[in-house]
Design a protein around this motif. Structure first.
Motif, PDB file in Angstrom:
ATOM      1  N   MET A 855       0.826  -1.202   0.000  1.00 19.65           N
ATOM      2  CA  MET A 855       0.000   0.000   0.000  1.00 19.65           C
ATOM      3  C   MET A 855       0.863   1.256   0.000  1.00 19.65           C
ATOM      4  SD  MET A 855      -3.191   0.586   2.611  1.00 19.65           S
ATOM      5  CE  MET A 855      -3.776  -1.081   2.347  1.00 19.65           C
ATOM      6  N   ALA A 856       1.911   1.254   0.826  1.00 17.46           N
ATOM      7  CA  ALA A 856       2.803   2.410   0.879  1.00 17.46           C
ATOM      8  C   ALA A 856       3.542   2.596  -0.442  1.00 17.46           C
ATOM      9  CB  ALA A 856       3.787   2.246   2.032  1.00 17.46           C
ATOM     10  N   LEU A 857       3.993   1.502  -1.048  1.00 16.10           N
ATOM     11  CA  LEU A 857       4.727   1.585  -2.322  1.00 16.10           C
ATOM     12  C   LEU A 857       3.881   2.209  -3.422  1.00 16.10           C
ATOM     13  CD1 LEU A 857       6.670  -1.813  -2.407  1.00 16.10           C
ATOM     14  CD2 LEU A 857       7.641   0.484  -2.214  1.00 16.10           C
ATOM     15  N   VAL A 858       2.652   1.712  -3.609  1.00 16.36           N
ATOM     16  CA  VAL A 858       1.826   2.250  -4.700  1.00 16.36           C
ATOM     17  C   VAL A 858       1.450   3.695  -4.431  1.00 16.36           C
ATOM     18  CG1 VAL A 858       0.950  -0.023  -5.339  1.00 16.36           C
ATOM     19  CG2 VAL A 858      -0.336   1.339  -3.687  1.00 16.36           C
ATOM     20  N   THR A 859       1.271   4.067  -3.145  1.00 15.59           N
ATOM     21  CA  THR A 859       0.936   5.455  -2.809  1.00 15.59           C
ATOM     22  C   THR A 859       2.103   6.376  -3.136  1.00 15.59           C
ATOM     23  OG1 THR A 859      -0.526   4.708  -1.042  1.00 15.59           O
ATOM     24  CG2 THR A 859       0.174   7.005  -0.976  1.00 15.59           C
ATOM     25  N   LEU A 860       3.306   6.002  -2.717  1.00 23.25           N
ATOM     26  CA  LEU A 860       4.482   6.839  -2.962  1.00 23.25           C
ATOM     27  C   LEU A 860       4.842   6.891  -4.444  1.00 23.25           C
ATOM     28  CD1 LEU A 860       6.649   5.787   0.122  1.00 23.25           C
ATOM     29  CD2 LEU A 860       5.410   7.939  -0.212  1.00 23.25           C
ATOM     30  N   SER A 966      -3.847   1.467  -7.204  1.00 24.76           N
ATOM     31  CA  SER A 966      -4.483   0.951  -5.993  1.00 24.76           C
ATOM     32  C   SER A 966      -4.936  -0.492  -6.145  1.00 24.76           C
ATOM     33  CB  SER A 966      -5.665   1.838  -5.587  1.00 24.76           C
ATOM     34  OG  SER A 966      -6.608   1.921  -6.635  1.00 24.76           O
ATOM     35  N   VAL A 967      -5.337  -0.904  -7.365  1.00 25.31           N
ATOM     36  CA  VAL A 967      -5.801  -2.280  -7.551  1.00 25.31           C
ATOM     37  C   VAL A 967      -4.661  -3.276  -7.375  1.00 25.31           C
ATOM     38  CG1 VAL A 967      -5.401  -2.554 -10.042  1.00 25.31           C
ATOM     39  CG2 VAL A 967      -7.377  -3.662  -8.968  1.00 25.31           C
ATOM     40  N   PHE A 968      -3.424  -2.758  -7.422  1.00 21.30           N
ATOM     41  CA  PHE A 968      -2.290  -3.668  -7.239  1.00 21.30           C
ATOM     42  C   PHE A 968      -2.277  -4.277  -5.835  1.00 21.30           C
ATOM     43  CE2 PHE A 968       1.442  -5.374  -9.090  1.00 21.30           C
ATOM     44  CZ  PHE A 968       2.330  -5.626  -8.051  1.00 21.30           C
TER      45      PHE A 968
END
Length: 990
Positions: A855-860, A966-968
């Motif tokens: 979650m943190a990776l895709v957000t950043l 986000s779907v990742f």
């Protein structure tokens, strides 16, 4: 409920009650005079209308409770939380930062915000969170109150000439209490009738041994524990029967007078509550460590050059705390448990405490009585065996319709008919049950023990009442589980008033008190050893056919005065007041009449429930007082044991206990049916099963079951036939007395626990994702383009207000929806969990951390794509351009994190199973997701919310990026589940 101060209205009610008796001490006054003072006929009780009038005048029969907490105070209690204090500190820091920037930044103050939006938003969100928390707690409180009403204690009273069962709070002065073994005394009262009555008064007097009670008027005033003709509120009947006139209710009872000495006790913390406290503590410590590490790293790498740097760093620490802790966790947990318990109640399983649910879902052994729980409890006398023959009574249930025929269908001879009527006549006289015609044709109301009522029904079928209706009871020696028999002394009101003893009980027990037998239509001769053996053989045969047997006997006393019976003790006035204690003189030389065979067919749904429990790894154990052959037959019919299985008796258990715990435990680990057991055996069986590491559910109804019910991990009381003492000892009450309801409750308990794990997985992984996002964004700010090279100060990737928005709205709704997720197909196909197992185990923590990192990776990554100088871009902007770009990047990160958490909600429904299995099964979850999306759109496209939350409208292309990134989270979760399922399959092959 804690005891509080008496309010003026309650004090008035107490004074009104005291005026009824004036200065009269009921213990020093004859019972008839007490009845006259209270204006009640002890033979009929109060009229219903008069009882209602007294209830209005004297108030409910309950102790004064602590005054209710005002709604405004409950609302402000929502702010009494360490996290709220932390957010208030953040508000103060934000105000200081705004003030410095606004009034001391430069001469004009340009560039500073007109209002301290950060502080305002935090305060608004705190208020909204308090409102939601207040509403959720109110709903949970309503659910608990509803359950309290369903489990409200009840009392037998005599009103309008009939015994009625009413709520204890409705008992009024002048009511006639009808007391029996297992009842809780609901008010103070003066006894006017008692038979072997013993009452446990330890809760009031400290006397550890039950006290014998008699209606005799005391000669002088006695201490509370020596008032043998009085009964007191809150004590319990351990033996015998009695009737008492209520002299005081509510605060006018002895308990009420010492109410100020009563202290409310705190509920024990359940394992689930302890686990939640542990998780909160771990999260708090972890976030403090992370905050300190970040602050030290920033100080070492960049240093603090101004007060603004310090303020920004403190705001960063606050942001990390806000991101780590799911604010609504406690409220969501309470609401989910309350909703689950309400669902159980709708299916007749009333759980008295919310947190007992987790224990219920962990049950590995269910110990159940037979009668009423595994069977229908519609006792029917089908066979009557007399010395001259055996007959069958037609008709089933409690309708007194049927006839007497021989087993081959031929007419019954006169001799046998006479013996059958005599046998059933003894049964209807030695009886405390009552059969009444209901409020509609064909409906019959049963009062008392179903076995006793079955004798009344059988007696009506053969019209035994015509020949035995002239007998009037004058004394009683009541049934107890130790005696296994009951005797009454009746007076013939037609001929000379002679007395006769009528007795019923277990045939083998009652037979040992008989030395004569009635044959050939009524002739009496000595009972031979051959007669005894024939009777015992018949008992065994009927037991093999699943009949419960009861023997009937009588004895003419040949006198009309009880004091003249040989061996009976009387006082100087020739009165016998303790006949119940003189059983040896009365129950001797009895004449054997015959026996009845009573059938209670197994419930059709129980066999399926036992099979389902077996699939779930739950063992079913039958513990009954019936004959071993009867118990084994019913158990084999229900699938509890094989056809060739046998029952272990109480005597055999005593022999095993004498050889030590090891021998006893070995037997209880293998045997599933126990017959002819005493109360202490039930307790030993439960303790033995617990020593073996089992989580034991124990059902019970009588007072003799209370110790075992209380000792069990899950005590289950019968709602219909259960005594008040047993209900008080239990954690769950079966409103329908049905074994299948226990299994259904276990299924619901497992589902509730599964759902708790689901929303914990969702909330914690989402919050861990927020922490990693803030931590990673600060530590890798230069690499990701979040900060401009050469600039000073701290730039946080997401604002505290944005994190609060996520936790408050997009976390709470999906988590609540997951709390009512439908049960999975395998919920009853797996072994019970152990109470020592962690709610959040190692596998779950690894899942939480894995999803949090993704979650943190895709957000950043999403933020980096909209920032210059980052991993995916190489554009240079000045500080002003970077500020606008940072706002857009924050909006992207904010939105990606929201949508990632919504996809995480779908993924968190199972640790192993694909999210696409039962994808649309939970309509509430989809509603919560839709609500969260709408709220997020408002934050992004409503101008004043843009200002409050530091967001800007997004272009269509940006939305495509948000969804794709986000779907990742869902894709990564599915890949992990595929790996876990494959690994679990390989372990099974090994």
């Amino acid at each position: 409920m804690p005891v509080g101060t008496i309010d003026p209205h309650e004090e008035h009610e107490v004074h009104e009650q005291q005026r009824l008796l004036g200065d009269v001490d009921p213990s020093l006054t004859d019972a008839t005079d007490v009845a006259r003072l209270l204006d009640v006929d002890p033979r009929r009780g109060l009229a219903s209308g008069e009882a209602r009038r007294r209830l209005e005048k004297f108030g409910p029969n309950e102790l004064a409770s602590a005054p209710p907490v005002p709604k405004w105070k409950k609302f402000f209690q929502q702010f009494q939380d360490p996290l709220v204090y932390l957010l208030l500190v953040a508000t103060g820091i934000s105000l200081v930062a705004w003030f410095i920037e606004r009034f001391h930044g430069d001469a004009t103050g340009e560039g500073a915000e007109a209002l301290p939006f950060d502080a305002i938003v935090i305060v608004i969100i705190l208020i909204v969170n308090a409102i939601l928390g207040y509403i959720q707690e109110a709903k949970a409180e309503q659910a608990v109150n509803a359950l309290s009403e369903m489990t409200a204690p009840q009392t037998n009273v005599l009103r309008d000439g009939h015994v009625q069962r009413i709520n204890t709070v409705d008992v009024v002065p002048g009511d006639i209490l009808v007391l029996g073994e297992g009842d809780t005394v609901s008010a103070d009262g003066r006894l006017f009738a008692a038979a072997s009555l013993r009452i446990a008064e330890a809760s009031l007097t400290g006397e550890s041994v039950p006290v014998g009670k008699k209606p005799d008027t005391l000669a002088s005033a006695k201490a509370l524990g020596d008032r043998a003709n009085m009964v007191f509120n809150g004590t319990s009947v351990t033996q015998g029967t009695g009737r008492a006139i209520v002299t005081g209710t509510g605060m006018n009872t002895q308990v009420g007078k010492i109410a100020d000495l009563l202290a409310s006790t705190e509920d024990d913390t359940s394992p689930l509550q302890k686990e939640m406290n542990r998780v909160s503590k771990v999260l708090g410590i972890a976030v403090c460590i992370i905050a300190v590490v970040v602050l030290i790293a920033l100080a070492c790498m960049e240093g603090f050059h101004s007060a603004q740097d310090v303020i920004d760093s403190l705001l960063l620490a606050v942001s990390l705390a806000v991101a780590a802790v799911p604010e609504g966790l406690a409220a969501i947990l309470t609401v989910v448990l309350a909703l689950g318990v309400q669902r159980m109640a709708a299916h007749h399983a009333i759980v008295k405490k919310l947190h007992s649910v987790e224990t219920l879902g962990s049950a590995s052994v269910i110990c159940s009585d037979k009668t009423g729980t595994l069977t229908r409890n519609e006792m029917t006398v089908e066979r009557v065996v007399t010395p001259s023959g055996e007959v069958e009574l037609t008709g089933t249930g409690y309708a007194p319709e049927g006839s007497m025929i021989n087993l081959d269908g031929s007419p019954v001879s006169d001799d046998v008919r006479h013996e059958v009527i005599a046998t059933l006549g003894a049964g209807i006289l030695a009886n405390d049950g009552e059969l009444r015609e209901g409020d509609r044709p064909g409906k019959w109301d049963v009062v008392g023990d179903p076995t006793e009522v079955s004798l009344i029904v059988a007696g009506k079928k053969v019209r035994a009442g015509r020949q035995y209706g002239h007998f009037q009871r004058v004394a009683e020696i009541p049934f107890t589980s130790e005696r296994k028999r009951m005797s009454v002394i009746c007076q013939d009101t037609t001929e000379g008033g002679e007395l006769t003893v009528f007795a019923k009980g277990a045939p083998d027990v009652l037979l040992s008190y008989c030395n004569r037998i009635a044959v050939d239509g009524g002739a009496i001769r000595p009972l031979t050893e051959g007669d005894r053996q024939t009777i015992l053989d018949t008992v065994e045969r009927l037991s093999r056919e699943a009949y419960r047997t009861l023997g009937e006997a009588f004895r003419p006393l040949e006198t009309n005065r009880l004091a003249d019976v040989p061996g009976v003790r009387a006082n100087a006035a020739g009165q016998v007041t303790d006949i119940a204690d003189q059983a040896d003189a009365i129950e001797t030389g009895l004449v054997w009449n015959g026996m009845v065979g009573i059938i209670d067919p197994p419930r059709t749904e129980v066999r399926d429930a036992v099979a389902e429990a077996h699939r779930a790894g739950i063992r079913t154990v039958m513990i009954t007082g019936d004959h071993p052959l009867t118990a084994a037959r019913i158990a084999s019919d229900l699938g509890i044991i094989r056809r060739d299985g046998a029952a272990l008796t109480g005597e055999e258990l005593d022999e095993l206990a004498a050889r030590g715990d090891a021998a006893f435990d070995k037997a209880t680990s293998e045997v599933s049916v126990y017959a002819r057991v005493a109360p202490e055996h039930k307790l030993k069986i439960v303790e033995s099963l617990q020593r073996q590491g089992n989580i034991v559910a124990m059902t019970g109804d009588g007072v003799n079951d209370a110790p075992a019910v209380k000792s069990a991990d899950i005590g289950v009381a019968m709602g219909i036939t259960g005594t008040e003492v047993t209900k008080e000892s239990a954690k769950m009450i079966l409103a329908d007395d049905n074994f299948s309801t226990i299994v259904a409750a276990v299924r619901e308990g497992r589902n509730i626990f599964d759902n708790i794990r689901k929303f914990l997985r969702y909330l914690l992984s989402s919050n861990v994702g927020e922490v990693f996002t803030v931590f990673g964004g600060v530590m890798l700010a230069g690499f990701l383009g979040i900060s401009v090279p050469g600039s000073e100060g701290v730039t946080v990737p997401l604002l505290a207000t944005q994190l609060l928005w996520i936790n408050l709205l997009t976390d709470a709704a999906p988590a609540l929806a997951m709390g009512v997720d439908p049960s999975t197909e395998d919920v009853m196909n797996r072994r019970p969990r152990k109470l020592t197992d962690r709610v959040i185990d190692g596998e779950m923590w690894s899942d939480i951390i894995f999803i949090g990192i993704v979650m943190a990776l895709v957000t950043l990554i999403g933020m980096d794509m909209h920032l210059s100088g980052g991993l995916f871009t190489d554009r240079s902007l000045d500080a002003v351009g970077h500020e606008a770009q940072m706002t857009e990047a924050r909006t992207m990160g904010f939105t990606i994190l929201v949508f990632a958490q919504l996809f995480n909600a779908l993924a968190s429904r199972s640790h192993y199973e694909s999210a696409f299995k039962g994808f649309f099964a939970n309509k509430w979850l989809w509603g919560a997701i839709l609500l969260s999306i709408v709220l997020q759109l408002l934050v992004i496209y409503v101008p004043f919310l843009n200002t409050a939350f530091g967001t800007v409208p997004l272009e269509p292309g940006a939305w495509l990026e948000c969804i794709c990134l986000s779907v990742f989270v869902l894709i990564a979760s599915e890949l992990r589940k595929i790996y876990l399922r494959a690994r679990r399959g390989m372990k099974r092959l090994d």
